[in-house]
Design a protein around this motif. Sequence first.
Motif, PDB file in Angstrom:
ATOM      1  N   ALA A 124       0.734  -1.181   0.005  1.00 32.23           N
ATOM      2  CA  ALA A 124       0.041  -0.006   0.003  1.00 32.23           C
ATOM      3  C   ALA A 124       0.920   1.178  -0.023  1.00 32.23           C
ATOM      4  CB  ALA A 124      -0.998  -0.082   1.002  1.00 32.23           C
ATOM      5  N   PHE A 125       2.063   1.132   0.804  1.00 32.66           N
ATOM      6  CA  PHE A 125       2.823   2.600   0.848  1.00 32.66           C
ATOM      7  C   PHE A 125       3.452   2.542  -0.618  1.00 32.66           C
ATOM      8  CE2 PHE A 125       2.725   0.880   5.268  1.00 32.66           C
ATOM      9  CZ  PHE A 125       2.115   1.676   5.828  1.00 32.66           C
ATOM     10  N   LEU A 126       3.922   1.487  -1.240  1.00 33.21           N
ATOM     11  CA  LEU A 126       4.542   1.429  -2.554  1.00 33.21           C
ATOM     12  C   LEU A 126       3.454   1.979  -3.347  1.00 33.21           C
ATOM     13  CD1 LEU A 126       6.468  -0.507  -4.704  1.00 33.21           C
ATOM     14  CD2 LEU A 126       4.247  -1.268  -4.985  1.00 33.21           C
ATOM     15  N   ALA A 127       2.289   1.917  -3.387  1.00 30.03           N
ATOM     16  CA  ALA A 127       1.419   2.157  -4.172  1.00 30.03           C
ATOM     17  C   ALA A 127       1.378   3.738  -4.129  1.00 30.03           C
ATOM     18  CB  ALA A 127       0.213   1.523  -4.164  1.00 30.03           C
ATOM     19  N   LEU A 128       1.058   3.859  -2.696  1.00 30.21           N
ATOM     20  CA  LEU A 128       0.782   5.385  -2.626  1.00 30.21           C
ATOM     21  C   LEU A 128       2.001   6.296  -2.933  1.00 30.21           C
ATOM     22  CD1 LEU A 128      -1.739   6.536  -0.996  1.00 30.21           C
ATOM     23  CD2 LEU A 128      -0.475   6.330   0.928  1.00 30.21           C
ATOM     24  N   GLY A 129       3.085   5.754  -2.779  1.00 32.11           N
ATOM     25  CA  GLY A 129       4.425   6.748  -3.063  1.00 32.11           C
ATOM     26  C   GLY A 129       4.232   6.660  -4.638  1.00 32.11           C
ATOM     27  N   GLY A 130       4.061   5.516  -5.390  1.00 27.99           N
ATOM     28  CA  GLY A 130       4.134   5.529  -6.827  1.00 27.99           C
ATOM     29  C   GLY A 130       3.054   6.528  -7.513  1.00 27.99           C
ATOM     30  N   TYR A 131       1.828   6.404  -6.857  1.00 28.45           N
ATOM     31  CA  TYR A 131       0.928   7.159  -7.554  1.00 28.45           C
ATOM     32  C   TYR A 131       1.211   8.713  -7.355  1.00 28.45           C
ATOM     33  CZ  TYR A 131      -2.430   3.868  -9.451  1.00 28.45           C
ATOM     34  OH  TYR A 131      -2.860   2.786  -9.986  1.00 28.45           O
ATOM     35  N   THR A 132       1.736   8.988  -5.984  1.00 28.12           N
ATOM     36  CA  THR A 132       2.044  10.287  -5.706  1.00 28.12           C
ATOM     37  C   THR A 132       3.134  10.986  -6.618  1.00 28.12           C
ATOM     38  OG1 THR A 132       1.473   9.999  -3.342  1.00 28.12           O
ATOM     39  CG2 THR A 132       2.739  11.944  -3.957  1.00 28.12           C
ATOM     40  N   ALA A 133       3.918  10.014  -6.765  1.00 31.30           N
ATOM     41  CA  ALA A 133       5.160  10.455  -7.613  1.00 31.30           C
ATOM     42  C   ALA A 133       5.024  10.651  -8.934  1.00 31.30           C
ATOM     43  CB  ALA A 133       6.496   9.493  -7.358  1.00 31.30           C
ATOM     44  N   ASP A 183      -4.289  13.685 -20.509  1.00 30.54           N
ATOM     45  CA  ASP A 183      -2.917  13.674 -21.116  1.00 30.54           C
ATOM     46  C   ASP A 183      -2.486  14.927 -21.882  1.00 30.54           C
ATOM     47  OD1 ASP A 183      -4.602  13.314 -23.115  1.00 30.54           O
ATOM     48  OD2 ASP A 183      -4.145  11.452 -23.596  1.00 30.54           O
ATOM     49  N   SER A 184      -3.285  16.028 -21.915  1.00 28.73           N
ATOM     50  CA  SER A 184      -2.654  17.095 -22.528  1.00 28.73           C
ATOM     51  C   SER A 184      -3.220  18.440 -21.613  1.00 28.73           C
ATOM     52  CB  SER A 184      -3.371  17.289 -23.908  1.00 28.73           C
ATOM     53  OG  SER A 184      -4.630  17.860 -23.879  1.00 28.73           O
ATOM     54  N   VAL A 185      -2.225  19.483 -21.902  1.00 29.31           N
ATOM     55  CA  VAL A 185      -2.346  20.703 -21.199  1.00 29.31           C
ATOM     56  C   VAL A 185      -3.869  21.297 -21.434  1.00 29.31           C
ATOM     57  CG1 VAL A 185      -1.496  22.675 -20.585  1.00 29.31           C
ATOM     58  CG2 VAL A 185      -0.112  21.079 -21.417  1.00 29.31           C
ATOM     59  N   GLU A 186      -4.432  21.304 -22.613  1.00 27.80           N
ATOM     60  CA  GLU A 186      -5.909  21.868 -22.830  1.00 27.80           C
ATOM     61  C   GLU A 186      -6.985  21.057 -22.092  1.00 27.80           C
ATOM     62  OE1 GLU A 186      -3.556  20.944 -25.567  1.00 27.80           O
ATOM     63  OE2 GLU A 186      -3.042  23.078 -25.187  1.00 27.80           O
ATOM     64  N   LYS A 187      -6.758  19.877 -22.095  1.00 27.85           N
ATOM     65  CA  LYS A 187      -7.846  19.200 -21.463  1.00 27.85           C
ATOM     66  C   LYS A 187      -7.646  19.423 -19.949  1.00 27.85           C
ATOM     67  CE  LYS A 187      -7.815  15.244 -24.526  1.00 27.85           C
ATOM     68  NZ  LYS A 187      -7.123  13.675 -24.620  1.00 27.85           N
ATOM     69  N   LEU A 188      -6.657  19.246 -19.335  1.00 23.52           N
ATOM     70  CA  LEU A 188      -6.194  19.583 -18.154  1.00 23.52           C
ATOM     71  C   LEU A 188      -7.007  21.126 -17.706  1.00 23.52           C
ATOM     72  CD1 LEU A 188      -4.970  18.408 -15.753  1.00 23.52           C
ATOM     73  CD2 LEU A 188      -2.786  19.765 -16.128  1.00 23.52           C
ATOM     74  N   PHE A 244       3.934  13.453 -13.924  1.00 25.07           N
ATOM     75  CA  PHE A 244       3.217  13.381 -15.100  1.00 25.07           C
ATOM     76  C   PHE A 244       2.548  14.832 -15.169  1.00 25.07           C
ATOM     77  CE2 PHE A 244      -0.764  13.063 -17.609  1.00 25.07           C
ATOM     78  CZ  PHE A 244      -0.252  12.110 -18.416  1.00 25.07           C
ATOM     79  N   TYR A 245       1.758  15.447 -14.392  1.00 27.35           N
ATOM     80  CA  TYR A 245       1.220  16.714 -14.162  1.00 27.35           C
ATOM     81  C   TYR A 245       2.097  17.892 -14.218  1.00 27.35           C
ATOM     82  CZ  TYR A 245      -3.144  14.004 -14.500  1.00 27.35           C
ATOM     83  OH  TYR A 245      -3.897  12.951 -15.037  1.00 27.35           O
ATOM     84  N   GLY A 246       3.302  17.507 -13.397  1.00 28.11           N
ATOM     85  CA  GLY A 246       4.405  18.453 -13.340  1.00 28.11           C
ATOM     86  C   GLY A 246       4.975  18.848 -14.766  1.00 28.11           C
ATOM     87  N   SER A 247       5.246  17.568 -15.460  1.00 31.26           N
ATOM     88  CA  SER A 247       5.863  17.853 -16.700  1.00 31.26           C
ATOM     89  C   SER A 247       4.862  18.281 -17.597  1.00 31.26           C
ATOM     90  CB  SER A 247       6.181  16.432 -17.549  1.00 31.26           C
ATOM     91  OG  SER A 247       7.152  15.771 -16.518  1.00 31.26           O
ATOM     92  N   LEU A 248       3.579  18.185 -17.599  1.00 27.26           N
ATOM     93  CA  LEU A 248       2.627  18.742 -18.428  1.00 27.26           C
ATOM     94  C   LEU A 248       2.548  20.064 -18.344  1.00 27.26           C
ATOM     95  CD1 LEU A 248       0.984  16.823 -20.223  1.00 27.26           C
ATOM     96  CD2 LEU A 248      -0.928  17.058 -18.526  1.00 27.26           C
ATOM     97  N   LEU A 249       2.750  20.689 -16.930  1.00 23.83           N
ATOM     98  CA  LEU A 249       2.482  22.218 -16.686  1.00 23.83           C
ATOM     99  C   LEU A 249       3.867  22.841 -16.844  1.00 23.83           C
ATOM    100  CD1 LEU A 249       0.602  22.112 -13.320  1.00 23.83           C
ATOM    101  CD2 LEU A 249      -0.446  22.666 -15.478  1.00 23.83           C
ATOM    102  N   LEU A 250       4.900  22.017 -16.825  1.00 21.96           N
ATOM    103  CA  LEU A 250       6.320  22.827 -17.088  1.00 21.96           C
ATOM    104  C   LEU A 250       6.767  22.893 -18.545  1.00 21.96           C
ATOM    105  CD1 LEU A 250       8.243  21.370 -13.885  1.00 21.96           C
ATOM    106  CD2 LEU A 250       7.721  23.736 -14.534  1.00 21.96           C
TER     107      LEU A 250
END
Lengths: 385, 322, 273
Positions: free
Chosen positions: A88-97, A179-184, A102-108
Amino acid sequence: MTQQGLATAPLESARPPRERGLVGTVVNSAWPVAVGLTVAAMMHVMLPTTIGPFYTRIVIDSGIAIILAVSLNIVNGMTGQFSLGHAAFLALGGYTAGMITFYGSLLLWNSPAKQGGFLGSGEWLFAFACLMGGIVATLAGYVVGLPSLRLRGDYLAIVTLGFGEILRVILQQTRPVIDSVEKLKNAGAAQLWPPPVGGAVGFNGLPKYTNLFWVYAFATFMLVVAFRLKRSSLGRAMISVREDEFAAQAMGVNVARIKVLAFMIAAFFAGLAGGLYAHESGLIMSPRDAGFQRSLDYVLMTVLGGRGSISGVMLAAIILTVMPEALRDFDQYRLIVYALLLIGMMLLRPQGLFGIHEVWDWRPRWRSRAATTRSMPAKGGRPNA
Amino acid sequence: MADFAQTLMTALAVGSLYALIALGYTMVYGILKFINFAHSDIVVLGAWLSFTMAQRLLPMLGLDPHNPATTPPLWVGEVILLASMAFCSLIGFAIERLAYKPLRKAPRLNVLITAIGVSLLLQNVGQLNFVFGPSPQKMPALLPTWELLRVSLPSANGNRDVVVGLVDVVIIVTSAVLMIALEYLVFRTKTGTAMRAVSFDIDASALMGIPVDRVVSFTFVLGSALAAAAGFLYALKYPGLNQPAHATWVLLGLKAFVAAVIGGIGNVRGAVLGGFVIAFVEQFGAFYLSSNYRDVYVFALLIAILLVRPSGLLGSTVREKV
Amino acid sequence: MHNSQPPAPSPQPPAASSLLAVENIGISFGGLKAVEGFSVRLPAGGLYGLIGPNGAGKTTVFNLLTGVYPATTGRISLDTQNLNGLKPHEVAAAGIARTFQNIRLFPGLNVLDNVQLAGQLRAREGLASTLLRTRRYAHEESEIRRKAFELLDLFGLQARAEEPADSLSYGYQRYLEIVRALAAEPKVLLLDEPAAGLNSQEKIELAKSIRQIRDRFGVAILLIEHDMGLVMEICEQITVLDHGVIIAHGSPPEIQNDPKVIAAYLGSDVGAV
């Protein structure tokens, strides 16, 4: 017992403390990390070209498994609590990261694709994301650690297991990845909550940053922490909780604090490993990764390695990562082998391969017996006379 | 009203199944103080054995196992149920003798890990091609699709029919009969007294001349028989059988264990109560809140109860001797 | 016996001078009063005994004093600190250490680590300093180690420091438990049947050691013991418990001649008295 009661001789034999200067302290504190980072960098530069992508992947998998198994061992092995929810911790960390990269790259950078090369900007975002994954997992570790204050043994196992299953179900209800900035930018609340991390199909499209350097850098971090902990007051307190909670309390160990601390440290590293796992090429982080089956993999590693033996658990993590690859053609027998291994271990060698000892403490039986005999005093005599 | 009645009916049937399985967990825990992780796999075994037998038996009677319209006479179901219970008892007995008995004096954690190993073993042996195979199957219909009762009750959008099917009634009645039999056995017979004595203090019982090994074996036989019955009934209610290592089975077992814990582990009546509590929380939560989170309600209830009343609803507080 | 002359009977000291003051504590389990109205005033450096037939509630008293069970009535204070409602580890930090009737060492730790464990009571290192190996941390750790060796040396256990605790002989394990408790630097030491399982020669040594511990560490000792010879020899004051209540309190000669005590012990342990 001793004929003259308490000895009153001067205590010249007591070992004097070794003083170190400031530089000495820094060096002493940092050298394992420096060595580890150097080795990790060298592995990253040299290994993939020499052993090829297939074996590189196995080495990466082993590194991640080491982090997960050694961290779980802090809870299950050192502190003696039985967690069945490490995944559960693995998944929590994985999803958070994953959300951060993903969204950091999209915005940056307007795209979730990889940015920059080795140690480039994308990799630093990734490292940051892994750390954040670890931190979120730590908070969860605090929450999961709380029941351990009231529940013992198998009850705790069930609660941790339940925690993993709950997380798995919750992750299945998440929204599709945007998966795209516009949709986001145009997304409404319905698309953003529960978080858009892919639901039952898993978190697709993450930039695959995980490489040998980061895996072994974090593994070094994990091992330094584990070894330092083991040989410290905190580590002794953890072991005392495992050995006899009641006596530990009487010796002034704050059992509640120690247990929660163990859970939090373990969760942090599992979250970190989750970040690595989510960004490994060829893998997709999915809700299944939070579940019981995956937790069991790591429990098996700690059981096989020896509860409390860091190097033993490391070795077990490597063996149990490599073995399925070797047994790939016999996949339906793999879990049967695991099962027999577990049962056999418990019947024949319940303390694990190395028990509470480290790999380098191991001696052939005839030698260790000789050593014991030598240090044993004559019957009834003063041992240090 | 209609929705409520229908959900109530389902909850009663599902609760009976949970209770049957929970009884096995609670009896073993009461006596040996460990979670028999492999218990849910006995349920799976019971369900898949029932499937296999039905698959073989129906053609012998000249029936097509894949045609739900043609159902065999009732005794066929009874035979399958009893055969499945007998076989699972044997397996339960063997597991205890081979895997758990050598660990009678070992730390509880070791036994728990062994139990996890046994569970993995049963699941994956079951998945082998020459055993039950790695894919889901459809359980042949053993009961006619009679409607025992159909009432029209008001609901949010006009009147709706509430149906009481034969399957639900069979489940509830069979479970009730088994539970009453168990209750009688545990509280009214000499063997039951021995079981309770062993669960109270295994060492003292041995000193008092109670054949502890036999009592423990008997407990496993009993628990496995109930689990097999639950597996059979489960297959009647939900004919789409998942493969033995599928997560739904693990979850079924977990919920039943949760039921045992909520009722107060080691307490036979508590297990039954817990089974129904769990089923009600799950079914009503699924209907009135969201069915996506039905497992979450169960585990949330477990955590809440354990934190407020660690010994469960009917459990007695055991003070650790220090 | 080494000490033929009986210790001078000392009157109950006034409240002000008592280190551990226990007033009227009690607890009941499910309606059954396990201990009721227990009081004792232990002065600094005192060596008191707590005796009574099996099941009299002696260990329960220890469990009450160390916070294992919360006292339902009464008041416990150490120096000026009120100990009521403290958790066991807080009581240990306040200055009460104990040993156990059935030895409870940490078998997975070696002899040295069993003793070093107490170090974490005084040295307050956090996680960060442990992981960074700061100077203060290194210093504290070596202090803990030095003190542990000092104690082990005192009891002749130093040569076995690296061995697992459960490899020691029974007698040594009993001593190691006392060493472990002393490492916590307590003001009050509670010994729960320290002589159980020792032979008569070992008991004589133990009696001597207990007195020496009191003198050397300036610690007050409350001792549960079934061996009447030992208790009568070393204890200054004795409290007798039966069925959870105090039936007598006084100096060894007073206790030996108390008809209530003799009655309580009749048929069980008379020979030893």
